[in-house]
Design a protein around this motif. Structure first.
Motif, PDB file in Angstrom:
ATOM      1  N   MET A  84      25.484 -35.514 -99.017  1.00  0.00           N
ATOM      2  CA  MET A  84      26.373 -35.578-100.165  1.00  0.00           C
ATOM      3  C   MET A  84      27.195 -36.870-100.070  1.00  0.00           C
ATOM      4  O   MET A  84      27.840 -37.148 -99.072  1.00  0.00           O
ATOM      5  N   SER A  85      27.172 -37.676-101.108  1.00  0.00           N
ATOM      6  CA  SER A  85      27.911 -38.939-101.078  1.00  0.00           C
ATOM      7  C   SER A  85      29.334 -38.728-101.577  1.00  0.00           C
ATOM      8  O   SER A  85      29.598 -37.906-102.445  1.00  0.00           O
ATOM      9  N   VAL A  86      30.208 -39.502-101.013  1.00  0.00           N
ATOM     10  CA  VAL A  86      31.622 -39.443-101.390  1.00  0.00           C
ATOM     11  C   VAL A  86      31.839 -40.422-102.537  1.00  0.00           C
ATOM     12  O   VAL A  86      31.398 -41.571-102.466  1.00  0.00           O
ATOM     13  N   PRO A  87      32.516 -39.974-103.612  1.00  0.00           N
ATOM     14  CA  PRO A  87      32.749 -40.907-104.720  1.00  0.00           C
ATOM     15  C   PRO A  87      33.668 -42.036-104.280  1.00  0.00           C
ATOM     16  O   PRO A  87      34.529 -41.852-103.426  1.00  0.00           O
ATOM     17  N   PRO A  88      33.478 -43.218-104.866  1.00  0.00           N
ATOM     18  CA  PRO A  88      34.363 -44.326-104.486  1.00  0.00           C
ATOM     19  C   PRO A  88      35.794 -44.023-104.911  1.00  0.00           C
ATOM     20  O   PRO A  88      36.029 -43.288-105.868  1.00  0.00           O
ATOM     21  N   PRO A  89      36.758 -44.600-104.205  1.00  0.00           N
ATOM     22  CA  PRO A  89      38.159 -44.337-104.573  1.00  0.00           C
ATOM     23  C   PRO A  89      38.482 -44.985-105.912  1.00  0.00           C
ATOM     24  O   PRO A  89      37.910 -46.006-106.283  1.00  0.00           O
TER      25      PRO A  89
ATOM     26  N   PHE B 187      38.887 -40.367 -93.158  1.00  0.00           N
ATOM     27  CA  PHE B 187      38.852 -41.226 -94.339  1.00  0.00           C
ATOM     28  C   PHE B 187      38.036 -42.466 -94.006  1.00  0.00           C
ATOM     29  O   PHE B 187      37.917 -42.856 -92.847  1.00  0.00           O
ATOM     30  N   ALA B 188      37.459 -43.039 -95.042  1.00  0.00           N
ATOM     31  CA  ALA B 188      36.704 -44.286 -94.899  1.00  0.00           C
ATOM     32  C   ALA B 188      36.751 -45.010 -96.227  1.00  0.00           C
ATOM     33  O   ALA B 188      36.530 -44.403 -97.279  1.00  0.00           O
ATOM     34  N   PHE B 189      37.075 -46.282 -96.169  1.00  0.00           N
ATOM     35  CA  PHE B 189      37.116 -47.108 -97.369  1.00  0.00           C
ATOM     36  C   PHE B 189      36.319 -48.371 -97.086  1.00  0.00           C
ATOM     37  O   PHE B 189      36.599 -49.063 -96.105  1.00  0.00           O
ATOM     38  N   ALA B 190      35.343 -48.645 -97.920  1.00  0.00           N
ATOM     39  CA  ALA B 190      34.572 -49.877 -97.803  1.00  0.00           C
ATOM     40  C   ALA B 190      35.273 -50.950 -98.618  1.00  0.00           C
ATOM     41  O   ALA B 190      35.407 -50.824 -99.835  1.00  0.00           O
ATOM     42  N   LEU B 191      35.742 -51.981 -97.955  1.00  0.00           N
ATOM     43  CA  LEU B 191      36.449 -53.054 -98.649  1.00  0.00           C
ATOM     44  C   LEU B 191      35.506 -54.239 -98.839  1.00  0.00           C
ATOM     45  O   LEU B 191      35.546 -55.212 -98.107  1.00  0.00           O
ATOM     46  N   THR B 192      34.670 -54.091 -99.825  1.00  0.00           N
ATOM     47  CA  THR B 192      33.770 -55.172-100.201  1.00  0.00           C
ATOM     48  C   THR B 192      34.217 -55.682-101.563  1.00  0.00           C
ATOM     49  O   THR B 192      34.909 -54.964-102.301  1.00  0.00           O
TER      50      THR B 192
END
Length: 120
Positions: free
Chosen positions: A1-6, A85-90
């Motif tokens: 299950m993928s987590v929606p982007p913030p 928590f995880a945030f991809a900062l691209t």
């Protein structure tokens, strides 16, 4: 299950919350182990009052959570732990989040305009 982007607002809230060295240290300490305020304050060498301010901000941002427990002597103790928590900062992730930002209030836009005029 993928987590929606913030959303943009979520990303701004989390990044602004983490943009403080004390809060980064609190998250790092809680990543090692859950802890209660007095012991955590001693470990981080800051006052309990200051620590509680930072913990409230981290909790509001959804980065930590608290649970009240009773000690052996019947004293209520509030234990904190870091939430996953995880945030991809691209650049792409930021562009996606930026499309969902809430427009600033009128008074914030006036402040921005005044700041821009001051730069000229």
């Amino acid at each position: 299950m993928s987590v929606p982007p913030p959303t943009g607002d979520d990303l701004v809230r989390v990044l602004s919350t983490l943009a403080n060295p004390h809060r980064l240290r609190v998250v790092a300490a809680l990543a090692r182990e859950r802890n209660y305020v007095s012991r955590l304050a001693r470990e981080l060498r800051i006052s309990r009052a200051l620590l509680q301010v930072h913990l409230r901000k981290l909790e509001t941002a959804g980065l930590v959570s608290a649970q009240l427990e009773l000690s052996e002597d019947g004293k209520a103790m509030k234990f904190y732990e870091v939430n996953d928590f995880a945030f991809a900062l691209t650049p792409e992730a930021i562009a996606t989040a930026a499309r969902t930002l809430t427009l600033p209030r009128v008074d914030e836009r006036i402040d921005e305009r005044d700041a821009e005029e001051g730069e000229r």
